[in-house]
Design a protein around this motif. Sequence first.
Motif, PDB file in Angstrom:
ATOM      1  N   SER A 410       0.870  -1.047  -0.050  1.00 25.72           N
ATOM      2  CA  SER A 410       0.039  -0.188  -0.147  1.00 25.72           C
ATOM      3  C   SER A 410       0.844   1.121   0.095  1.00 25.72           C
ATOM      4  N   VAL A 411       0.466   2.164  -1.069  1.00 31.16           N
ATOM      5  CA  VAL A 411       1.353   3.280  -1.298  1.00 31.16           C
ATOM      6  C   VAL A 411       0.544   4.531  -0.235  1.00 31.16           C
ATOM      7  N   PRO A 412       1.174   5.331   0.471  1.00 33.75           N
ATOM      8  CA  PRO A 412       0.629   6.389   1.251  1.00 33.75           C
ATOM      9  C   PRO A 412      -0.193   7.182   0.208  1.00 33.75           C
ATOM     10  N   ARG A 413      -1.388   7.631   0.429  1.00 34.68           N
ATOM     11  CA  ARG A 413      -2.085   8.535  -0.492  1.00 34.68           C
ATOM     12  C   ARG A 413      -1.636  10.096   0.024  1.00 34.68           C
ATOM     13  N   THR A 414      -1.450  10.804  -1.029  1.00 28.15           N
ATOM     14  CA  THR A 414      -1.055  12.342  -1.000  1.00 28.15           C
ATOM     15  C   THR A 414      -2.327  13.109  -0.302  1.00 28.15           C
ATOM     16  N   LEU A 415      -3.265  12.609  -0.552  1.00 28.57           N
ATOM     17  CA  LEU A 415      -4.671  13.392  -0.062  1.00 28.57           C
ATOM     18  C   LEU A 415      -5.113  12.624   1.255  1.00 28.57           C
ATOM     19  N   LYS A 416      -6.012  13.534   1.877  1.00 32.36           N
ATOM     20  CA  LYS A 416      -6.472  12.938   3.216  1.00 32.36           C
ATOM     21  C   LYS A 416      -8.128  13.333   3.115  1.00 32.36           C
ATOM     22  N   PRO A 417      -8.898  12.618   3.742  1.00 31.69           N
ATOM     23  CA  PRO A 417     -10.279  12.892   3.555  1.00 31.69           C
ATOM     24  C   PRO A 417     -10.377  14.088   4.354  1.00 31.69           C
ATOM     25  N   GLY A 418     -11.580  15.013   4.028  1.00 27.62           N
ATOM     26  CA  GLY A 418     -11.664  16.178   4.098  1.00 27.62           C
ATOM     27  C   GLY A 418     -12.220  17.211   3.212  1.00 27.62           C
ATOM     28  N   TRP A 419     -12.226  18.491   3.720  1.00 27.83           N
ATOM     29  CA  TRP A 419     -12.644  19.570   2.699  1.00 27.83           C
ATOM     30  C   TRP A 419     -11.644  20.269   1.952  1.00 27.83           C
ATOM     31  N   TYR A 420     -11.696  20.496   0.740  1.00 22.65           N
ATOM     32  CA  TYR A 420     -10.727  21.279  -0.126  1.00 22.65           C
ATOM     33  C   TYR A 420     -11.569  22.327  -0.681  1.00 22.65           C
ATOM     34  N   GLU A 421     -10.838  23.588  -0.997  1.00 24.20           N
ATOM     35  CA  GLU A 421     -11.491  24.794  -1.768  1.00 24.20           C
ATOM     36  C   GLU A 421     -10.436  25.163  -2.470  1.00 24.20           C
TER      37      GLU A 421
END
Length: 445
Positions: A410-421
């Motif tokens: 498993s490669v760590p994701r660059t994104l995290k769950p949450g809000w983006y704007e």
Amino acid sequence: MVVDVAATYLAFDDTDSPDGMCTTYLAALVLERLREYDLLGLPRLVRLNPNIPWKTRGNAAICLPLGTGKGRRRPCGSLGGEDLEYYSEGKPAHPRDVLAKASRVLEDVARFDCEETNPGVVAVDKKLPPSLYWEAVRGIVPMKRVEAVLRASGAVWKKYKKGRGIIGASAAISWKPRDRTWEVIAYRSPGRFGTPRMIDPASVIAMDKATKATFNNYDYENDHMAICPGSPCPILFGIRGDSEKELLRARAMIEGEAADKWLLFLTNQATEDHIVRHRVSDLEPMMSARVRAKVAAPPETIVGGHVIVRVSDGDEVDAAFYEPSRTFRDVSRGLLPGDELVLYGSVRATPRSLNVEKMKVLSLVDDARKIKNPVCRACGKSMGSMGKGQGYRCKRCGAKAGPERALWKSVPRTLKPGWYEPPVASRRHLHKPIRRMSRVDIDKL
Ligand SMILES: [Zn+2]
């Protein structure tokens, strides 16, 4: 809580032009010239559907509640060196008189020569039905419908050229705030129009840090004073926020060129009133929508640096992250098929796509990548793939192995769950910044 008091509502729209005049400045000029009336409540700055193709700039309409004031007074501006206040209650003025006087001011100052400017002015001594506002902020309202509502309400109005402005003007009168913000706008001396604005960026940053209820003041990512417009309009700066009191304090903290006038507005900016929850199959051009979907294909970067992400909720649509949203677009590149999202955006007709203006990443898939093919138990050699999902075979002895025998990581994701704007400078007027979002908004998902 914003309570509507009895007043005569004077509203106008479509009076600006891309090269100079702006609708909020007209509000200041009208108030300056119509000193015989009191403000019975704050001037209102109402943004309407940002997706209609014939809007002038920000698709803003103005509504001024006028009459003879009594009761409590509060500060709301300065015009021609005189302080302006608004009253908590009062007696409505005569709509016909208000219309006649206001029209004279508009005819003097509005850019009626601009081809795209089709002004309209409305005066009425009662509120118009709120449904008109919701239609105008989320869709398109035909002129006929507006004129029928105006006739039924005993309103008087004046159209210039195509007179499209009466649609926005009427919608501004019908706005009954469910959510609201404020904006304090300072205007330049006429002699300085079109010249570079002299504002001390350090004072904007200091104001941003010292106030809690203001937003969209400074774009730290791009070192840009978001309170100053980029166009040659009369606005020196505009500060937005959730507290009327704090905005008055914030205005006084900005250092630089002296303002000629200033005015405080009650607005629907940053309320997201234009957004409606939809299924992908319901999306239509010119609407703004919130859609819950899964990423269906890897993100693709197209000419111009825009990123297109195919998403699906059973039906598929392209979600577009456009170049001006910079880092927001970079975030979209980190998405993988299967990721679950809530997307906020406007629908573009051709090619049909959802232009994303805000995003919540609900969940991310495991980014498992194959490190090594399995090793043959008999020969100790690396086995070859028989095709995707087909397993492996030893080239030497012909032994077979299932796909599960390969080594995955498993490669760590660059994104995290949450809000983006998008960064401050790329946001639209009705965009509700994440820092303004409440628990209620988030639970609605
Ligand atoms: Zn073998």
